[in-house]
Design an enzyme around this catalytic site. Structure first.
Site, short mmCIF file in Angstrom:
data_model
loop_
_atom_site.label_atom_id
_atom_site.label_comp_id
_atom_site.label_asym_id
_atom_site.label_seq_id
_atom_site.Cartn_x
_atom_site.Cartn_y
_atom_site.Cartn_z
N PHE A 68 -2.94 -24.78 32.87
CA PHE A 68 -1.89 -24.85 31.86
C PHE A 68 -0.53 -24.77 32.52
O PHE A 68 -0.26 -23.83 33.27
CB PHE A 68 -2.05 -23.70 30.85
CG PHE A 68 -3.35 -23.77 30.10
CD1 PHE A 68 -3.44 -24.43 28.90
CD2 PHE A 68 -4.50 -23.19 30.64
CE1 PHE A 68 -4.66 -24.52 28.23
CE2 PHE A 68 -5.71 -23.27 29.98
CZ PHE A 68 -5.79 -23.93 28.78
N LYS A 69 0.31 -25.74 32.24
CA LYS A 69 1.69 -25.75 32.72
C LYS A 69 2.56 -25.35 31.54
O LYS A 69 2.74 -26.11 30.59
CB LYS A 69 2.07 -27.14 33.23
CG LYS A 69 3.50 -27.23 33.73
CD LYS A 69 3.83 -28.64 34.18
CE LYS A 69 5.27 -28.72 34.66
NZ LYS A 69 5.66 -30.10 35.00
N ILE A 70 3.08 -24.14 31.61
CA ILE A 70 3.86 -23.59 30.50
C ILE A 70 5.34 -23.69 30.83
O ILE A 70 5.82 -23.09 31.79
CB ILE A 70 3.47 -22.12 30.22
CG1 ILE A 70 1.95 -21.98 30.02
CG2 ILE A 70 4.26 -21.57 29.04
CD1 ILE A 70 1.38 -22.75 28.86
#
Length: 199
Positions: A68-70
């Site tokens: 996940f790239k937040i």
């Protein structure tokens, strides 16, 4: 030879956005067709809001959705909540958005960053030092490059990366496609001055 896929939620402009049901369906279909990990890009650019509960559900129910790239406001808080909600299904929580919030995101549990291509060699030792338990060295290195990070994030955008890469001989042109505008000469000089100081 791809080792990871990074789709964004389906969107087509400001008004055509998928809800969570349609986003889930799209990602499930992508996952059926590939056997590499999927990183979900949680970016305001799409205009699609992805809740922590939804992201955790994706991680638990779609086996190769595990990264996940937040890059939303309050990224560190969202990373903490996602890691807690998703547990072991969240293999790779990552920072994004030109590493503007890298240190708080690492403190929240991010294991890496996927940010600007301009200074990846400067970010790598920060992530490595933090991961090995030397938060003090990581913070010192981060503060050393923070002016460049801020300048790119707030003054240049992706145009800054192209300017620096062209200046360094990595690419031959820093032209950006319409509707983006070329950088103002003062901004160009500013980003190059900061980058040269770190070379």
């Amino acid at each position: 030879g791809a080792v990871l896929s990074m789709p964004m939620p389906p969107y087509h402009g400001a008004a055509l956005k998928a809800d969570e049901t349609r986003t889930y369906e799209q990602l499930a279909r992508v996952a059926e067709q590939i056997d590499i990990p999927i990183m979900i890009q949680d970016a305001p650019l799409s205009g699609v809001s992805l809740s922590v509960d939804f992201l955790a559900r994706l991680a638990r129910e779609i086996s190769n959705v595990s990264y996940f790239k937040i890059e939303v406001p309050g990224a560190a808080n969202k990373l903490r909540a996602l890691i807690e909600a998703g547990g072991d299904a969240v293999v790779g929580p990552f920072d994004g958005e030109e590493a503007i919030t890298l240190m708080p995101d690492l403190e929240a549990g991010a294991i890496g960053t996927m940010s600007s291509a301009m200074y990846s060699e400067l970010l790598k030792p920060i992530v490595q030092d933090y991961g090995s338990g030397d938060a003090k060295a990581a913070a010192a290195q981060y503060h050393r490059i923070l002016s460049l990070i801020n300048y790119e994030n707030r003054q240049c955008g992706l145009q800054g990366t192209k300017v620096v890469m062209k200046e360094g001989g990595v690419i031959t042109s820093d032209i950006v496609r319409h509707p983006l505008n070329p950088m103002h000469p003062a901004s160009r000089n500013g980003i190059l001055k900061l980058a040269r100081a770190l070379d």
